[in-house]
Scaffold this motif. Structure first.
Motif, mmCIF file in Angstrom:
data_model
loop_
_atom_site.group_PDB
_atom_site.id
_atom_site.type_symbol
_atom_site.label_atom_id
_atom_site.label_comp_id
_atom_site.label_asym_id
_atom_site.label_seq_id
_atom_site.Cartn_x
_atom_site.Cartn_y
_atom_site.Cartn_z
ATOM 1 N N ASP A 16 0.825 -1.208 0.000
ATOM 2 C CA ASP A 16 0.000 0.000 0.000
ATOM 3 C C ASP A 16 0.858 1.257 0.000
ATOM 4 O OD1 ASP A 16 -2.309 -1.458 -0.056
ATOM 5 O OD2 ASP A 16 -2.715 -1.305 2.101
ATOM 6 N N ARG A 17 1.927 1.235 0.765
ATOM 7 C CA ARG A 17 2.805 2.405 0.833
ATOM 8 C C ARG A 17 3.519 2.620 -0.506
ATOM 9 N NH1 ARG A 17 8.311 3.229 4.103
ATOM 10 N NH2 ARG A 17 8.604 5.438 3.621
ATOM 11 N N VAL A 18 3.942 1.545 -1.135
ATOM 12 C CA VAL A 18 4.598 1.647 -2.441
ATOM 13 C C VAL A 18 3.644 2.250 -3.473
ATOM 14 C CG1 VAL A 18 5.528 0.305 -4.376
ATOM 15 C CG2 VAL A 18 6.239 -0.228 -2.034
ATOM 16 N N LEU A 19 2.409 1.752 -3.505
ATOM 17 C CA LEU A 19 1.440 2.235 -4.492
ATOM 18 C C LEU A 19 1.049 3.687 -4.225
ATOM 19 C CD1 LEU A 19 -0.890 -0.888 -4.834
ATOM 20 C CD2 LEU A 19 1.026 -0.208 -6.298
ATOM 21 N N SER A 20 0.858 4.020 -2.959
ATOM 22 C CA SER A 20 0.495 5.401 -2.618
ATOM 23 C C SER A 20 1.604 6.362 -3.023
ATOM 24 C CB SER A 20 0.218 5.520 -1.119
ATOM 25 O OG SER A 20 -0.920 4.769 -0.759
ATOM 26 N N ALA A 21 2.847 5.967 -2.775
ATOM 27 C CA ALA A 21 3.979 6.822 -3.138
ATOM 28 C C ALA A 21 4.088 6.956 -4.658
ATOM 29 C CB ALA A 21 5.275 6.246 -2.569
ATOM 30 N N ALA A 22 3.793 5.886 -5.384
ATOM 31 C CA ALA A 22 3.844 5.930 -6.845
ATOM 32 C C ALA A 22 2.783 6.890 -7.387
ATOM 33 C CB ALA A 22 3.638 4.530 -7.415
ATOM 34 N N VAL A 23 1.596 6.869 -6.807
ATOM 35 C CA VAL A 23 0.526 7.778 -7.231
ATOM 36 C C VAL A 23 0.932 9.222 -6.973
ATOM 37 C CG1 VAL A 23 -1.831 8.535 -6.713
ATOM 38 C CG2 VAL A 23 -1.337 6.099 -7.000
ATOM 39 N N VAL A 24 1.475 9.491 -5.800
ATOM 40 C CA VAL A 24 1.902 10.853 -5.467
ATOM 41 C C VAL A 24 3.005 11.318 -6.425
ATOM 42 C CG1 VAL A 24 3.050 12.279 -3.723
ATOM 43 C CG2 VAL A 24 1.243 10.693 -3.039
ATOM 44 N N LEU A 25 3.962 10.442 -6.700
ATOM 45 C CA LEU A 25 5.046 10.795 -7.620
ATOM 46 C C LEU A 25 4.505 11.102 -9.013
ATOM 47 C CD1 LEU A 25 8.005 11.094 -8.363
ATOM 48 C CD2 LEU A 25 8.154 8.598 -8.588
ATOM 49 N N ALA A 26 3.588 10.270 -9.507
ATOM 50 C CA ALA A 26 3.003 10.512 -10.829
ATOM 51 C C ALA A 26 2.204 11.814 -10.844
ATOM 52 C CB ALA A 26 2.123 9.336 -11.236
ATOM 53 N N ASP A 27 1.484 12.094 -9.763
ATOM 54 C CA ASP A 27 0.726 13.348 -9.668
ATOM 55 C C ASP A 27 1.654 14.557 -9.749
ATOM 56 O OD1 ASP A 27 -1.650 11.986 -9.372
ATOM 57 O OD2 ASP A 27 -1.783 12.280 -7.199
ATOM 58 N N ALA A 29 5.133 14.643 -10.647
ATOM 59 C CA ALA A 29 6.173 14.710 -11.677
ATOM 60 C C ALA A 29 5.720 14.207 -13.038
ATOM 61 C CB ALA A 29 7.406 13.922 -11.215
ATOM 62 N N GLY A 30 4.556 13.579 -13.101
ATOM 63 C CA GLY A 30 4.075 13.019 -14.353
ATOM 64 C C GLY A 30 4.419 11.547 -14.477
ATOM 65 N N ILE A 31 3.630 10.832 -15.240
ATOM 66 C CA ILE A 31 3.797 9.384 -15.345
ATOM 67 C C ILE A 31 5.110 9.019 -16.021
ATOM 68 C CG2 ILE A 31 2.621 9.087 -17.561
ATOM 69 C CD1 ILE A 31 2.290 6.828 -14.428
ATOM 70 N N ASP A 32 5.611 9.864 -16.911
ATOM 71 C CA ASP A 32 6.865 9.553 -17.592
ATOM 72 C C ASP A 32 8.060 9.601 -16.648
ATOM 73 O OD1 ASP A 32 5.547 9.183 -19.990
ATOM 74 O OD2 ASP A 32 5.843 11.251 -20.655
ATOM 75 N N ALA A 33 7.911 10.310 -15.536
ATOM 76 C CA ALA A 33 9.001 10.408 -14.562
ATOM 77 C C ALA A 33 9.023 9.221 -13.603
ATOM 78 C CB ALA A 33 8.879 11.709 -13.767
ATOM 79 N N LEU A 34 7.984 8.411 -13.651
ATOM 80 C CA LEU A 34 7.892 7.295 -12.719
ATOM 81 C C LEU A 34 8.777 6.138 -13.181
ATOM 82 C CD1 LEU A 34 6.469 5.929 -10.273
ATOM 83 C CD2 LEU A 34 4.764 5.098 -11.905
ATOM 84 N N HIS A 99 -5.942 12.991 -10.938
ATOM 85 C CA HIS A 99 -4.721 12.301 -11.349
ATOM 86 C C HIS A 99 -4.612 12.370 -12.874
ATOM 87 C CE1 HIS A 99 -4.703 10.748 -7.241
ATOM 88 N NE2 HIS A 99 -5.928 10.308 -7.436
ATOM 89 N N PRO A 100 -4.010 13.410 -13.423
ATOM 90 C CA PRO A 100 -3.994 13.606 -14.879
ATOM 91 C C PRO A 100 -3.369 12.464 -15.674
ATOM 92 C CG PRO A 100 -3.284 15.598 -13.729
ATOM 93 C CD PRO A 100 -3.372 14.522 -12.698
ATOM 94 N N TRP A 101 -2.543 11.648 -15.056
ATOM 95 C CA TRP A 101 -1.891 10.524 -15.725
ATOM 96 C C TRP A 101 -2.789 9.292 -15.823
ATOM 97 C CZ3 TRP A 101 -2.096 6.487 -12.410
ATOM 98 C CH2 TRP A 101 -2.255 6.801 -11.051
ATOM 99 N N ALA A 102 -3.866 9.271 -15.058
ATOM 100 C CA ALA A 102 -4.647 8.037 -14.892
ATOM 101 C C ALA A 102 -5.280 7.553 -16.191
ATOM 102 C CB ALA A 102 -5.721 8.239 -13.827
ATOM 103 N N ARG A 103 -5.757 8.465 -17.005
ATOM 104 C CA ARG A 103 -6.386 8.051 -18.269
ATOM 105 C C ARG A 103 -5.388 7.287 -19.133
ATOM 106 N NH1 ARG A 103 -9.238 11.814 -22.979
ATOM 107 N NH2 ARG A 103 -8.947 10.302 -24.653
ATOM 108 N N GLN A 104 -4.176 7.838 -19.276
ATOM 109 C CA GLN A 104 -3.149 7.193 -20.093
ATOM 110 C C GLN A 104 -2.851 5.783 -19.594
ATOM 111 O OE1 GLN A 104 0.512 9.463 -20.369
ATOM 112 N NE2 GLN A 104 1.698 7.668 -20.991
ATOM 113 N N VAL A 105 -2.752 5.631 -18.281
ATOM 114 C CA VAL A 105 -2.437 4.327 -17.707
ATOM 115 C C VAL A 105 -3.609 3.364 -17.870
ATOM 116 C CG1 VAL A 105 -1.836 3.103 -15.586
ATOM 117 C CG2 VAL A 105 -0.734 5.271 -16.108
ATOM 118 N N LEU A 106 -4.817 3.847 -17.634
ATOM 119 C CA LEU A 106 -6.001 3.000 -17.813
ATOM 120 C C LEU A 106 -6.077 2.458 -19.238
ATOM 121 C CD1 LEU A 106 -8.827 4.864 -15.876
ATOM 122 C CD2 LEU A 106 -8.351 2.415 -15.720
ATOM 123 N N GLU A 107 -5.817 3.316 -20.214
ATOM 124 C CA GLU A 107 -5.902 2.902 -21.609
ATOM 125 C C GLU A 107 -4.805 1.903 -21.983
ATOM 126 O OE1 GLU A 107 -7.925 6.429 -24.153
ATOM 127 O OE2 GLU A 107 -5.959 6.917 -23.343
#
Length: 239
Positions: A16-27, A29-34, A99-107
């Protein structure tokens, strides 16, 4: 290093902590920075520590989608099917806008996690609980498509994402004259509403209004078909 940062680093690492941190990072810095390395840095651990909780980057992205799905409100108890569906879709849309990156990841996802399947099953259940037949619900889901996740493909999406070249009022006037002569119908529709510059539907269109407008049209149509006892067998032309 501050005492607060040190305290965060000492918190035991879990999925849970890993996923939460990944979401915050994507929010932030953007998904490309993850990346696994960047995420490990944010958590203050070595990259190998992450692999105890997510097998690879793809599983990380699947888990991030699960976090987004978990933010969507459950069906409203006691509501009619139309209200329940509408509220749930708009809740999904609010989650995607956070979460502006979420659409790209969902698709990009080809794997359906239990959380995703659970959401889809519950979503279908709102129509079945409203008395829709399995047949009609099947076609309803096709019609809704990605709208059940809070987004849809838009007519002007690609062009709207490109930054417009700066123009003077004189140049713009000439452009409008050329458009009016060559493509009068496009120009008439494109200039029919007052616009805001932040839109992704078309330059300045009210994205939320357009999304809800189309959603309400669909829901009204679904309701009419339901009341008429529509079936796909009757709708198919004879060959």
């Amino acid at each position: 290093m501050t005492q607060q940062a040190e305290a965060v680093r000492r918190i035991p690492l879990n999925r849970d902590r890993v996923l939460s941190a990944a979401v915050v990072l994507a929010d932030e810095a953007g998904i490309d920075a993850l990346s696994m390395r960047r995420l490990a840095q944010e958590l203050g651990v070595v990259p190998m520590a992450l692999y105890k909780h997510v097998a690879n980057k793809e599983e990380l992205l699947d888990g991030m989608v699960d976090v987004i799905v978990g933010e969507i409100d459950p069906p409203v108890s006691g509501a009619d099917w139309r209200s329940a569906v509408r509220l749930r879709i708009l809740s999904a849309r609010r989650s995607l806008l956070r979460h502006p990156w979420a659409r790209q990841v969902l698709e990009s996802r080809t794997n359906r996690t239990p959380a995703v399947l659970g959401y889809m099953d519950s979503f279908i259940g709102m129509f079945l609980a409203g008395g829709f037949s399995v047949d009609l619900t099947h076609h309803v889901m096709h019609a809704l498509g990605s709208r059940m996740w809070g987004f849809t493909q838009e007519l002007f999406d690609d062009s709207a994402n490109a930054a417009p070249a700066p123009t003077t009022a004189k140049v713009q006037a000439v452009m409008y004259q050329e458009m009016a002569a060559r493509y009068p119908n496009i120009l008439a529709v494109a200039t029919a509403a007052n616009h805001d510059d932040g839109s992704v539907v078309g330059q300045g269109c009210d994205d939320q209004f357009e999304f809800e407008f189309a959603l309400d049209l669909l829901l009204d149509g679904f309701g009419r078909f339901h009341e008429e006892g529509w079936t796909s067998n009757r709708a198919k032309p004879e060959r």
